[in-house]
Each structure stands twice: as C-alpha cells, then as structure tokens.
Design an enzyme around this catalytic site. Sequence first.
Site: not given
Length: 992
Positions: A841-843, A992
């Site tokens: 989800w962060h990258g 994000f």
Amino acid sequence: MRPFRSFLLLFFLLACLSGLCYFFPGSNLFPSLPGLFPGISKLIPVKETPHVPGPVIGKITDTVIIHKADTSVAADTTIHLAGKAENILASFIDSIGESKRQVRIMYYGDSQIEGDRITSYLRHALREGRKGTGPGLFLPVMPVMYTKSLWLKSSPSWKRYNYLSYKAGEIPNNRLGPFMAICRFIAPGEISSSPEKAWVRIRPSQFADSSSAEYDQLRIFYSNPSGRVNIKVTADNENVLTDSLRMSSELNEVTCDLRRARDIVLEFEGKVSPDIYGISIESRDGIIVDNIPQRGSAGLEFTMTDKKNLREAYEKLKPDLIILHYGLNIVKNVRNEYSYYKRGLYRQIERVKEVSPGAAVMVIGVTDMASAEGDSVESYPNIPSIIRSQKQAADEAGAIFWDSYIAMGGRSSVIKWAEKKPPLAQKDYVHFTYSGADTLSRMLTEAMFLSEAKNALFPEVAYTQPDTVIKPSPGIEPGLHPQENNLARSVIQELFSYNPDKPFIFTTAAFWIFLLVVLAGYSLVYKKLLIRNVYLFLVSLFFYYKTGGLFLFILIFVTVVDYSCGLLIDRSKKKAARKFFILLSILSNLGLLGYFKYTGFFINTINDIFGTQFKVYDFLSAFSNSILGTSFDISYIILPVGISFFTFQSLSYTIDIYRRKMKPVRNIIDFGFYVSFFPHLVAGPIVRASFFIPQIYQEYKVTNREFSHALYLISKGLIKKMIIANFIAINLVDRVFDSPSIYSGFENLMAIYGYGLQIYCDFSGYTDIAIGIALILGFRLPVNFNSPYKAANITDFWKRWHISLSQWLRDYLYISLGGNRKGKIRTYLNLMITMLLGGLWHGASLRYIIWGGLHGIGLVINKLWSSLFRYHRKAGWLGRVLAIFITFNFVSFCWIFFRAPDLNSVFIMLRQITESFSPGSYLTVLPAYSSVLVLIIAGYAIHLLPEKIKESYRGQFINLPLTVKLAAVIVVAILLLQMRTATVMPFIYFRF
C-alpha cells in the site's frame, strides 16, 4: 466558540505576523504579496543591479584567446587578456596534452566542492585517454570524512588544526601546508609517557571511477621537529614500508609504492606527533586533481599561513594549475559593495603566484544561490556585485576568471537546477547534488579544453546579460503600482491556477490565508446544515484542485461510483446483486489505485523477466495534453496525491453498507463532503464513514476548551513538522540516505534513528494539524498516533502507529481473510498477507514489501511469544524497558527499507554499520552534527515522557488566558517562520 470568533483570532494572528515586517523589515517574517501570488511580480516594476560581465572562458576551438567584457563597452565586445596569464595557461594546456609527466591541479573551495562534488568529474574527464591514477591529496581528518572517490577512516586520536587554532594558541606556529591545516595525534608541545599509536585507513569509495580507485604511489608530507616517530604502511595486508620519520622542522616527504592495492593502512607510533600537512595517493605521471575543501572559508587564508612553509609544499607538489572556487560564505553576507573582498582576494592570488610561480591560477566566480522569502525563493541580489569584485581581483592579479554564474544560466538558475529531474541543486538552493556538480564541472572542462586532437584554450563565448530589468507595463510610471484591474486579474489567475511546484499544504502561508477565507464564509453558513455541507464540499474540492490539479476528476469519480454503489447495495434484495455492487466498488477503487500506483512496477517487472518491451502510458496526462494543451510526460504515471487515503476511506463506506453496519447517505453532496473533507484528505487519518457521517447532520458545537485544544494541536503539529522533521531531514537524514557509503557506520546509524523521529514528527504532525483544523470547523477526527515508540512489542506498536490504517487493515482485510478464527497457522498466514499488502500500500517497490514482511514476521513472533508465555506473570519495569528497547530497534531497522532509495543502499548502510562503524574522529563528527543530535535526543525524550506530564502541559496551555495563549502562538509562529526551509517540504505521506 463561534466560527466568526475563530476567524477573528486567525486574522489577528496573521495581521500580527504581517505587521512585524514593518518593525523588522529585513527579517522576512512573513511572505510578501509577490511571494503569495507570484503572478503579481510581473506587474510590479523591479529594480535590478545590472551584472557586470567578466572575462569568460568558453567552449573549445583551436585559438588561444581570452575575451573580456569591460564595464565601459557593450556586452558583446571582446578584449584580449594580458599575455602573461595567457602564456601561463597555455603552458598548462600543453602539459595536459603531453602526458609525459605529472600534471597537477589543486582545486580549493568551500562546501560546494566538499565530498569531491566538483573535482571527481574533472579528474575523470581530464584522465580520459590520458594517464593518471589515485584521488590525490587528503588529510587524516577532513571537513567531510568521505567523498565520492575516497573512503577514509582514522583513529579517534587525530585532531585537525587550522589558522584559528594558531590564533587561539593551540599550535605554536602557522606552518599549515597546502591545506592550510595540519593533523596530529598528540597535541603540540605534549610528550606521551609511552609510545602512542595512530592509524589512517584508505579505500576507494563505491562511487570512485577506475582511475581514482587505482593506488600506485603514496606520498606523506610532514614535519617532525620533536622526536622519533615510526611509520608502517600496509597495502592489502602486505607491508610496503617500515621507517622512521626524519627529525626536522622543515617540510619533508616520505614515499612508497602501493602496488595497485585497494586497502591502505598507515600506522604511526611515537611519544610525539608529527605535523601531517597532507597525504596523497597518486601516479608518477598523468593527471592529478586534488580536492581541497575548506568549509566556511571565503578563500582568504593563504596570507594567514607561513609563506616559507607554503612555498616548500608547492615546490614538492609542483602544481600546474591552482583553482580558487569560493564565494558561498560571502554571498550570505549581503552588502552593497564588496571592495574589501576584492582587495582580500587579490592578496590571496598574489600570494599563490608568489609561492608557486610556475602555476596558472584560475578564479571561479560565485554560482547562483537563492534564499527563501516567505513562500517564494529568490536569488541573492548581491551576487553580481560579488562576481564583479572577483573578476576585478583576477584581472589585476593576472589570473584567469570563469563565470560559473553565467554558465548556470544567470539569475534564478539555481532554482531551475533544483527543479530538474534528477535535481542538479540541493534543497537549500546553495549546494549542488552530485549530478549538478558533474554538470558544472563538465561546463568548466568543456570551457577549458579543446577536443582530444587540439588541447588549447578557447575563451570565445558571447556574453548574454542574465539580469534584465523588468520594465513596467505601458502607461505605468516606475515605482507605481499597476492598475487595479490588472492586479485583480493577476490575483484571480493565481488563485485558480494549479502549480505542482508550489504545494498547497499546512506549512505554507497561502494555506492559512485560505483557511482564513474559509472561516469567513463558514461563519455565515454554519447554522444551516445543507448550505454548510455544500460550502465545505466545494471548499474541499478547491483545496484538492490546488493540491492535485486535474486529479480532482479522480476524486469526483470515486465519489460518484461509491455513492451509487452504496445506494444500490442497500436497495438490492438479492445477495448476488449486493455482491456485484460491492465488487464493483472494490474493483473501481483498487483498479484506480493499482493503475496509478503499480502499473509501472508490474510492467517493468514483466519486461525484466520476459525480455518484453511494454511501455507505461499515462492516459490522464495524455487526455490533459490533448484537451487542455498541457505538456505532461506520458511515459510515466503520476501518482494522484492522497489516492491511497481517499480510496480506502470511500471503500470503508460501501463495505460497511454491505455488512449492514450503516445505512447509505441519501445526498451525494453529503457523501462527497465526507470523502473530500480537506483537513485529512491527502494524508489521513483514514476516517470511517460510520464515525464521520453522523457528524454531518449534527449542529456546530465547539467549546472554548475544544478550541484551545485545537490551537494546541495545530501549534504542536507545526513544531513537529517544521522545527524537528524538516531540520533533521535536511541536516542529516537526506544526506546520509542519499550517499550512505561516504559516511561512517556511526553516521548511518544516527541517520536511521533520525529518520524514525523524522517520519513520526512529519506524519503525526500532519495528523495533529488536521485534527485541530477539523475541530475548529466543528468535526472530530480520530486519534492516529499514540506515542508509538513506547510500544513494548510489535503488536502494541501497530496499535499506536498510524492507527487508522492498522484498524482499516484489521477490519477490512485481516478479518475478511479469516482473522484468528481458523487456527494458529491460518492466523499467522493472515497476518503475513495483511502486512505484506500493507507494505505494498505504501508503494510499488520490493523495499516496501520487505518492510511489510518484516513487520508481519514481528507480529507472528509476538503472537507465538504471547501464546507460549500467556500464564507467566507480567515483567517488571526493567523487563518493560528492555521490551521497549528491542521493539524500538526492530522498528528502526525496518525503517531502513522504508526510507532507502533502493535495496543496494540498504546493504551499503548495513555494511557501513557492521564493518566501518567508527568515523575518522568523533571530535570532528560530533560537533558537525551537534544541533541535529541535540534535537533528536530532545525529540525522543519528549516522546517518551509519561502521558501524565504531556497531559499536564496540554491542560496548562488550555487554561491560559486568551491573550497569553495568543502571545504564545505568535511566538511559536515567529519561530516557525525563522526555521522554515528555502523550499517547501511536503509531508512524507503525501507520496502514498
């Protein structure tokens, strides 16, 4: 607390800060009108000091002529420079072409050349097709311990002395050699009772090119008047020299062959220390380029050192070209005239020519630099005057002058360099990045030399005046303001334009003026719920447009789809229909998230695995280019700001309706307001629909205590972001993570712990501000952080860190996968899947997946530990302290993967920590980072304070009289404005 009162208080605060500018006109406490609305500057005439061009070395031809533009002639007039300087430089050029002997360039400069920024490229370019090896001169203790070409580690006993040490009486004389500094491992005048040892270890940096990483010959320059000192040199663990240093007060030299080894260790032993003037690793012929950084210098130290000693050093080194590249520290000392600097620089050039008459001397003019004025960045206005003084000093002393300011592009060029991708200038708009240093050095190299066949200097460059005076519009007299309609048009254009280079965020003055206007309107509509919600919805859309531009359509699309799906799920009687519409909502949200966030990652992975040539295509940018005439690059996909937050938030709405935990919103405006509420829109917290939507239908109510609490949260959040997070990032974290190999393991470890505090203060600071602003508007947002570094285990950490995300993952992913209802093995698997997806989800990067996986492993181990020791009595305070210590260091270790630019950098950092922990001298490193270290220690200390203490000073602030409270806020605001950085630094979680 009525909204109008909030408006008045904010207006009062902004007015006070603006009013202070009249009492402190030079302090830049508050941004100017052009700083807030750059378009206005086009309408207001500005008087510029015209730049006086100097002699410029240009690109290469076969002619040896130096052109000079004089102040009394037109800019395109050229005049030959005095033949003496020309002949000296021509001789140097001939030497370069021969390559039959050693040709030495000594490059002196301030912090713009630290870390081999400029000289590494020059060294590489001049050696191409010619001879020459090694990094050249250095000292056991340098202003910057690690460079692009050299990895240096020294025993802690070494200390560096310079002219200030002589003035302070720490050393008995000013015989300081070519560095204008010496190093000793025993203080001058002291005699040890037993022999002491000191060592220096040299290895090529990871970034060193092949010639710089080749070690042929070692030269040590020293004087040793006091006693016997033994020296031993090993090369790749083989002894290549064992000797005693000659006793003499004269400058001496010891030399040995290094046999092309790559790991050199120098060991000194004696009851006294020699004066080490310099150590050089070089070849016996070919090109040698010495990087001689002098932090904080204006280039005026040559006359402050012993002339005889300096002459002895140059006689041994035999430099062919001495380059003086100074000015950074002069630029920040803004004056009207710089004749004093011209006189001082002239004396330095004369001294250099006197002690090294065979060398050509080149002066490099000051580069463009800029500073912040409010939210705008402006080039220093005194740069043309400084360049004029440097040029005149070079002319009168018979030196060559190169105008790097013109080469960069003149006024404001450093701002453009910083905006390049990759950036060529650092965020302080003063120093170069390595790419920028390479660019400037390439310009210098191309300006100095011909093609491989010719090797002659060409100076012919048509001078272009960089600083043009902005002329007023027709009909407007100089010094008068433009017509009101033009001003109004400019303001409106600026208000409704989107500028991706000017983030619209909490730390800018523009945002607080925006909030002031919002509160003014809100005070008129807050009593009527429908109008209030419509108003805040439109305000939020405007805010997102200023923050994300055309990505506003993505936000509207998500709003329309999930509003419709929510209604259809609720109205559907059949389970299949309900599943279809929830699946439609999930796929539309995750599809958008996947396209914008992971398309490039997956396409690159497929191309790497299968050797295909698929290309990324940004459909939204292509649409904008075709319809709106923009020029976005469609070869990579731009990530919409906040997309991870508002898609997850909107998904919680449809999933809760599907699970029959809430009823849908009937008015799309109300739902749009929930999704887009501007305080938390772009970086959280992720607010559940079941938590926020009921507040939409409640009347406005904010008590005086709640308003004071909001004021406290906003102040605390801004302090966290602007004073702590930004300062740590600029002065430590960004530097080390960008180039970990040139810093010791100790500095790498400091950067890791520093990043832990930076990301907490950055993210929790945003949350504090968001909660405070929302509370002023009458809405309550959930707590997102609860002293996470107090956690005694990793499960406890995720109950304290980014609480809204961890609860979202728990309720909508972990429980959907089965949670802990299907046995231990399945529980552990569900935890791993949840955290791996949380990392993703962060990258779209393997680093984030590893980060999530490590936290997943930590959660699994914590679950196992809890099940094995469930019935044991709780540990005492010592056990808890140990648990907090272990958890904190585990989390800090994981942050390396989160922050490092790539996995290779992760491995470099870990290798530096395990293999090269000790810096060359803690006495040098610790003072260099003293302010950062104090801030990190203070930040963690405050973070670890008991909650009772934190609640007590929060309560004390709330109970203060309003006037005292406002005075405290004004003091904080002034401090924040003084601590602001030259460039606006977005919050970390914006990405994000």
